[in-house]
Design a protein around this motif. Structure first.
Motif, PDB file in Angstrom:
ATOM      1  N   HIS A 574       0.852  -1.189   0.000  1.00  0.00           N
ATOM      2  CA  HIS A 574       0.000   0.000   0.000  1.00  0.00           C
ATOM      3  C   HIS A 574       0.891   1.244   0.000  1.00  0.00           C
ATOM      4  CE1 HIS A 574      -2.918   3.000   1.423  1.00  0.00           C
ATOM      5  NE2 HIS A 574      -3.846   2.170   0.919  1.00  0.00           N
ATOM      6  N   ILE A 575       0.728   2.096  -1.017  1.00  0.00           N
ATOM      7  CA  ILE A 575       1.622   3.245  -1.198  1.00  0.00           C
ATOM      8  C   ILE A 575       1.536   4.216  -0.020  1.00  0.00           C
ATOM      9  CG2 ILE A 575       2.130   5.257  -2.662  1.00  0.00           C
ATOM     10  CD1 ILE A 575       1.184   3.612  -5.045  1.00  0.00           C
ATOM     11  N   GLY A 576       0.319   4.459   0.462  1.00  0.00           N
ATOM     12  CA  GLY A 576       0.130   5.393   1.578  1.00  0.00           C
ATOM     13  C   GLY A 576       0.872   4.959   2.821  1.00  0.00           C
ATOM     14  N   GLN A 577       0.784   3.664   3.135  1.00  0.00           N
ATOM     15  CA  GLN A 577       1.477   3.142   4.322  1.00  0.00           C
ATOM     16  C   GLN A 577       2.992   3.225   4.154  1.00  0.00           C
ATOM     17  OE1 GLN A 577      -0.031  -0.819   4.873  1.00  0.00           O
ATOM     18  NE2 GLN A 577      -1.768  -0.130   6.142  1.00  0.00           N
ATOM     19  N   SER A 578       3.460   2.910   2.955  1.00  0.00           N
ATOM     20  CA  SER A 578       4.907   2.947   2.690  1.00  0.00           C
ATOM     21  C   SER A 578       5.457   4.367   2.848  1.00  0.00           C
ATOM     22  CB  SER A 578       5.215   2.434   1.283  1.00  0.00           C
ATOM     23  OG  SER A 578       4.745   1.114   1.132  1.00  0.00           O
ATOM     24  N   ILE A 579       4.734   5.341   2.268  1.00  0.00           N
ATOM     25  CA  ILE A 579       5.178   6.742   2.361  1.00  0.00           C
ATOM     26  C   ILE A 579       5.115   7.222   3.813  1.00  0.00           C
ATOM     27  CG2 ILE A 579       4.634   9.122   1.694  1.00  0.00           C
ATOM     28  CD1 ILE A 579       3.676   8.002  -1.006  1.00  0.00           C
ATOM     29  N   GLY A 580       4.059   6.839   4.525  1.00  0.00           N
ATOM     30  CA  GLY A 580       3.910   7.217   5.924  1.00  0.00           C
ATOM     31  C   GLY A 580       5.046   6.674   6.772  1.00  0.00           C
ATOM     32  N   PHE A 581       5.375   5.400   6.556  1.00  0.00           N
ATOM     33  CA  PHE A 581       6.477   4.778   7.299  1.00  0.00           C
ATOM     34  C   PHE A 581       7.797   5.490   7.005  1.00  0.00           C
ATOM     35  CE2 PHE A 581       9.931   1.605   7.378  1.00  0.00           C
ATOM     36  CZ  PHE A 581       9.898   1.285   8.738  1.00  0.00           C
ATOM     37  N   LEU A 582       8.010   5.825   5.714  1.00  0.00           N
ATOM     38  CA  LEU A 582       9.247   6.511   5.317  1.00  0.00           C
ATOM     39  C   LEU A 582       9.344   7.899   5.969  1.00  0.00           C
ATOM     40  CD1 LEU A 582      11.746   6.249   3.455  1.00  0.00           C
ATOM     41  CD2 LEU A 582      10.418   7.389   1.675  1.00  0.00           C
ATOM     42  N   LEU A 583       8.232   8.615   6.011  1.00  0.00           N
ATOM     43  CA  LEU A 583       8.213   9.950   6.604  1.00  0.00           C
ATOM     44  C   LEU A 583       8.493   9.896   8.108  1.00  0.00           C
ATOM     45  CD1 LEU A 583       5.192  11.625   4.753  1.00  0.00           C
ATOM     46  CD2 LEU A 583       7.630  12.129   4.454  1.00  0.00           C
ATOM     47  N   VAL A 584       7.923   8.888   8.770  1.00  0.00           N
ATOM     48  CA  VAL A 584       8.170   8.719  10.214  1.00  0.00           C
ATOM     49  C   VAL A 584       9.652   8.438  10.473  1.00  0.00           C
ATOM     50  CG1 VAL A 584       7.729   7.235  12.207  1.00  0.00           C
ATOM     51  CG2 VAL A 584       5.819   8.011  10.797  1.00  0.00           C
ATOM     52  N   ARG A 820      11.493   0.083  14.798  1.00  0.00           N
ATOM     53  CA  ARG A 820      11.189   0.956  15.935  1.00  0.00           C
ATOM     54  C   ARG A 820      12.062   0.612  17.144  1.00  0.00           C
ATOM     55  NH1 ARG A 820       9.625  -0.492  20.487  1.00  0.00           N
ATOM     56  NH2 ARG A 820       8.219  -2.047  19.606  1.00  0.00           N
ATOM     57  N   ARG A 821      12.274  -0.681  17.385  1.00  0.00           N
ATOM     58  CA  ARG A 821      13.149  -1.100  18.494  1.00  0.00           C
ATOM     59  C   ARG A 821      14.565  -0.544  18.304  1.00  0.00           C
ATOM     60  NH1 ARG A 821       9.978  -5.800  17.771  1.00  0.00           N
ATOM     61  NH2 ARG A 821       8.782  -6.274  19.652  1.00  0.00           N
ATOM     62  N   SER A 822      15.070  -0.644  17.105  1.00  0.00           N
ATOM     63  CA  SER A 822      16.419  -0.148  16.827  1.00  0.00           C
ATOM     64  C   SER A 822      16.492   1.362  16.984  1.00  0.00           C
ATOM     65  CB  SER A 822      16.842  -0.530  15.400  1.00  0.00           C
ATOM     66  OG  SER A 822      16.837  -1.930  15.245  1.00  0.00           O
ATOM     67  N   PHE A 823      15.423   2.053  16.560  1.00  0.00           N
ATOM     68  CA  PHE A 823      15.406   3.507  16.702  1.00  0.00           C
ATOM     69  C   PHE A 823      15.392   3.892  18.181  1.00  0.00           C
ATOM     70  CE2 PHE A 823      13.090   7.498  17.277  1.00  0.00           C
ATOM     71  CZ  PHE A 823      13.897   8.346  16.541  1.00  0.00           C
TER      72      PHE A 823
END
Length: 966
Positions: A574-584, A820-823
């Protein structure tokens, strides 16, 4: 013969390149057969290269050799020069008046008001003693890498005013004087030093160091009357007397610049300077041929540190009087960006500011010695009281001396660059140089001295620009090579993660024909680059920087099928989820980068972390843990908002932290005894009592040492012994504790706290407790998250054993939540670094932190202890991360690889943020940030192994055999 040498060099380079390629080929093996030690070794090697490269690009030595000495042809105004350097003296501390209007240094105040000229000497970063003295006496700004190579000796040969003098006698610190004596040609620079042990921050009064200097100068002149050889030498021309006064700096470190001790020391120096000036004038029969200069190598912050670019560190006083020096110049108004003149009540006396390196040509001009060969200072003519001809000739000599450096630098660069690639510095071509010199000489002959001086200044500025141009000639080329290698390495690590630790790609058969073509293609590219560098006679480090990207990108390009397969899978998401994850992800990394500039960014991040259980609905699943998590996040978020550690010591808080540690330990031990764990031996609990005793002892030592130093009784020897024994025994006691998760982490806390308390001076002593509490709750929260996403069964942490965890052979694949754990880990690491101070700034380190261990000045010992203090919170976070890895059933390498990618992206940010323009504070900060984040990456690799050692290893001691009655 040359052809044979070239052939041998090419063969050696081929072997080196092949070895590098073989390492990468090992890394390119499938995950199942990948050699982890080789990967870690390659990672360390690559990051060490990236770290060291910054010193080649930005901190290579500016020195050149082969110039001809330049000396003013006219007789000088002075026969001798007396240089007083009050180490650590701030400009405002000397020039300010007391509240009742009386001067802090009456004699020096009367000099600048009635007999001499004054101003501010602007120093450069790093504001440390060695580079400060090199700038004062040799006239150039020493690069940082040279400072690291030797504290007392010359890592590089350079010329100085002392070397050019007929005789130089110097008195003062053994840390400063020897480096100018060793570098001098012949045997004409004499040093008289007190013992290094005298530099004691805990001494009753450090002003005794300055009194020692004054007393020995007096006895020196008295003894010369009965020593004909010495008497004759003292009456020669071109004589320099150097008095290095360290007491002010030592008192500033020990008691702060606003203390009574610091102010009293200034008054004692003032009286000492008055006595020495009077003694020398009387010795020479008041012949009016002695010039005096008083200045400082650097200033000091309000909290007693130096090294960075704060105005309190870079603004130092300069007072010059005597032979050849201008008298005070009365003015009606002056324009400066600061308001110091009004504060100091010196509005009507002309202030003559200089750069620190300008003082060397001033000294050379006053006594008529050749300007130091490597000096980049510009002679401050307004300080001279001499004829217009003398000023013009001196400026011409100054210009020719700097132009000589430019010509040598240009010649060196021209010899090592192919003719069709060489781009000369056009404003100073050969013809332009001749025109400048002819015009200046013509102006002097026509007695147009002002025009000659103006043209000399123009020539000096152009020559300095040209020096900088050729010094940074290869900077873009090297920077691009490192950037290409950086991007290639990060891409390669991402591919390793995707290929070996996820299900995003399927196994693609290897095309041997294409692999062979690729191999020969990249090998040929490497050979061409190596040959290109060879014919240009480039330094050996250039080969590493330029050849490193070749094998790294070969490893990346070899995985093209994996990249294609990955792209297909990503496009199906899903493009929206991918872009959202990248932005986060981008937002998270930017917050980390921002925190290097503003510590408050960490507070924002921690407050965001506090809301994590609510966003992910873990709140419903584990309310108590979520509440504790939120509370500890908010608690830890307070620390980055507090002042930098060391500025305001607060020993009661350190003692409170020790007592709080003991209280937590007591309740933890009670909980352990009540818990039911059939695998635990209650005999093991004795270790914790020893550790608690060590914490209690550390708490007592901190309070006792502080009281002793306050009463000026020095560091008690028993306290010093206990401190060093605690430092040595803490890791041993840690390794005696059980390897169950809670017990071992608890033991690690007690172990590091006993040492950390000894290194604390204020609220930072509470920081490891808050950080450990949050990371321990983090381990528990990750268990809840694991169950929430249904990735695996939730293990029982109460009976979880680190040694058993290492026996797991079946690890799960990476999930999106593992990013997220690594971050979280990287964020906690950055918080550990910047939570209580800005360690990117040298002046954040407070020597008072090591007073329980030593008070006698020892830069490397003190530096090592301060770095240990920085590393302790790092150890806590690393051990918690190790627990997260093993309890979430991940291989120790998989999460760490994600961490490596995050930190490398941060490092790439700072690589492009490094700059060599603007204020020296901005330049120093940008470079220190890059060095810090690269050191962080390398350090995390080391700490990953250390964390495994601290959590899994246990020392076995003989136990008493239990006898059971039948």
């Amino acid at each position: 013969m040359k052809k044979i040498l070239i052939l041998i060099s090419v063969i050696c380079l081929t072997l080196f390149f092949s070895l590098s390629l073989s390492v990468v080929l090992c890394l390119c093996q499938p995950a199942a057969v990948m050699d982890i030690p080789v990967f870690i070794l390659a990672g360390l090697l690559v990051h060490c290269v990236f770290l060291v490269s910054i010193f080649d690009i930005y901190f290579s030595s500016p020195l050149v050799h082969g110039m001809t000495p330049q000396q003013t042809p006219l007789p000088p105004p002075a026969k001798r020069l007396v240089l007083f350097v009050a180490d650590g003296l701030r400009a405002d501390s000397l020039y300010e008046l007391y509240s009742n209007g009386t001067p802090r240094a009456p004699y020096l105040r009367s000099i600048l008001e009635n007999n001499g000229s004054w101003g501010i000497s602007h120093t450069r970063v790093p504001t440390e003693s060695r580079p400060g003295h090199v700038a004062l006496i040799a006239g150039f700004y020493e690069d940082v890498s040279a400072v690291a190579k030797g504290w007392k000796e010359n890592p590089v040969e350079f010329d100085s005013v002392f070397n050019e003098s007929k005789y130089t006698w110097s008195w003062g610190s053994p840390d400063i004087l020897p480096m100018f004596a060793k570098g001098a040609t012949g045997d004409h620079v004499y040093t008289f030093c007190y013992a290094a042990e005298s530099e004691d921050f805990g001494a009753e009064d450090a002003a005794k160091l300055d009194i020692w200097v004054f007393d020995h100068v007096k006895s020196f002149f008295n003894s010369s009357r009965s020593n004909q050889t010495l008497f004759s030498a003292l009456n020669e021309e071109k004589v320099v007397l150097f008095l290095h006064l360290l007491g002010i700096d030592t008192n500033g470190h020990a008691h702060r610049p606003n203390s009574r001790e610091y102010q009293e020391n200034i008054k004692q120096v003032d009286e000492g300077v008055k006595e020495i000036a009077s003694l020398i004038d009387n010795f020479y029969g008041n012949d009016g041929k002695t010039a005096f200069i008083l200045t400082s190598d650097h200033g000091m912050t309000d909290w007693g540190s130096h090294g960075a670019g704060h105005p309190s560190e870079t603004l130092t006083p300069l007072i010059v009087w005597g032979a050849g020096v201008n008298y005070p110049q009365k003015v009606t108004s002056q324009s400066f960006e600061d308001n110091f003149l009004k504060e100091w009540k010196l509005e009507n006396l002309k202030r003559l500011d200089v750069n620190q390196a300008d003082i060397a040509p001033l000294m050379a001009s006053l006594i008529g010695v050749p300007f130091p060969l490597n000096s980049v200072g510009t002679l401050p003519l307004e300080y001279l009281n001499s004829s217009a001809l003398f000023k013009a000739e001196s400026m011409f000599t100054n210009a020719v001396q700097i132009l000589e450096q430019f010509k040598v630098k240009m010649s060196q660069k021209k010899e090592t660059t192919l003719s069709f690639l060489f781009t000369p510095f056009k404003p100073l071509s050969a013809s332009e140089q001749i025109n400048f010199l002819k015009k200046i000489r013509l102006y002097i002959q026509q007695q147009k001295y002002d025009e000659a001086v103006s043209l000399c200044k123009t020539l000096i500025n152009l020559a300095l620009e040209g020096l900088s141009y050729y010094h940074t000639y290869d900077r873009l080329f090297l920077g691009l090579s490192i950037a290409v290698g950086f991007v290639g390495w990060t891409t390669y690590v991402i591919l390793v993660i995707i290929k070996a630790h996820t299900n995003l790609t399927k196994t693609v058969p290897t095309n041997k024909k294409k692999s062979t073509i690729l191999f020969y293609g990249f090998t040929s590219t490497g050979m061409i680059i190596a040959f290109f560098l060879l014919i240009q006679k480039c330094p050996w480090t250039y080969y590493i920087y330029c050849l490193l990207p070749v094998p790294v990108w070969y490893a990346v390009v070899k995985e093209i099928p994996v990249i294609q397969d990955l792209a297909t899978n990503v496009l199906s998401l899903h493009i929206g989820q991918s872009i959202g994850f990248l932005l986060v992800c981008i937002l998270g990394i930017e917050i980390l980068v921002f925190s290097f500039f503003y510590r408050s960014a960490l507070t924002v991040g921690l407050l965001a972390f506090a809301g994590w259980p609510v966003i992910t609905r873990l709140w419903i699943q584990a309310k108590t843990k979520a509440l504790i998590w939120t509370f500890l996040c908010v608690l830890l978020a307070i620390f980055p908002l507090m002042p930098v550690v060391g500025r305001e010591p607060n020993i009661p808080l350190v003692i409170a932290a020790g007592l709080l540690t003991l209280l937590i330990s007591f309740f933890s031990l009670v909980s352990l005894r009540k818990s039911e764990n059939k695998y635990r031996d209650n005999e093991d609990l004795k270790v914790y009592f020893y550790q608690m005793f060590s914490v209690a002892l550390s708490t007592y030592v901190v309070g006792s040492t502080h009281n002793s130093l306050e009463m000026k009784q020095g560091l008690p020897i028993m306290n010093q012994i206990i401190s060093w024994m605690t430092l040595v025994s803490s890791p041993v006691l840690l390794l005696l504790s059980p390897t169950f998760l809670f017990e071992r982490l608890f033991s690690i806390l007690l172990s590091v706290m006993s040492t950390y308390l000894l290194l604390s001076t204020g609220y930072e002593a509470l920081f490891p407790l808050a950080l450990f509490g949050l990371t321990f709750v983090w381990i528990n929260m990750e268990q809840e998250a694991l169950q929430h996403y249904g990735l695996s069964l939730k293990p029982k942490l109460a009976v979880f054993n680190f040694t058993c965890a290492m026996d797991i052979t079946q690890f799960r694949q990476l999930h999106l939540d593992d990013v997220r754990r690594s971050f979280f880990f990287v964020f906690f690491i950055v918080t550990a670094f910047f939570g209580t101070g800005n360690i990117a700034s040298i002046n954040s380190f407070d020597p008072a932190s090591v007073y329980c261990f030593l008070t006698v000045f020892s830069p490397f010992m003190m530096g090592g202890l301060l770095l240990l203090k920085v590393a302790i919170p790092f150890v806590l976070v690393s051990c918690a991360f190790e627990a997260v890895q093993v309890t979430t059933q991940l291989s120790s390498k998989s999460l760490f690889l994600i961490v490596l990618v995050i930190s490398d992206i941060m490092a790439l940010h700072f690589f492009f943020l490094v700059k060599d323009y603007g204020s020296w504070l901005d330049i120093g900060t940008s470079i220190s940030h890059y060095v810090l984040v690269m050191s962080l990456t390398i350090f995390m690799m080391v700490m990953n192994g250390l964390a495994q050692l601290l959590t899994t290893q246990r020392l076995g001691l003989p136990r008493r055999t239990k006898h059971h009655s039948t």
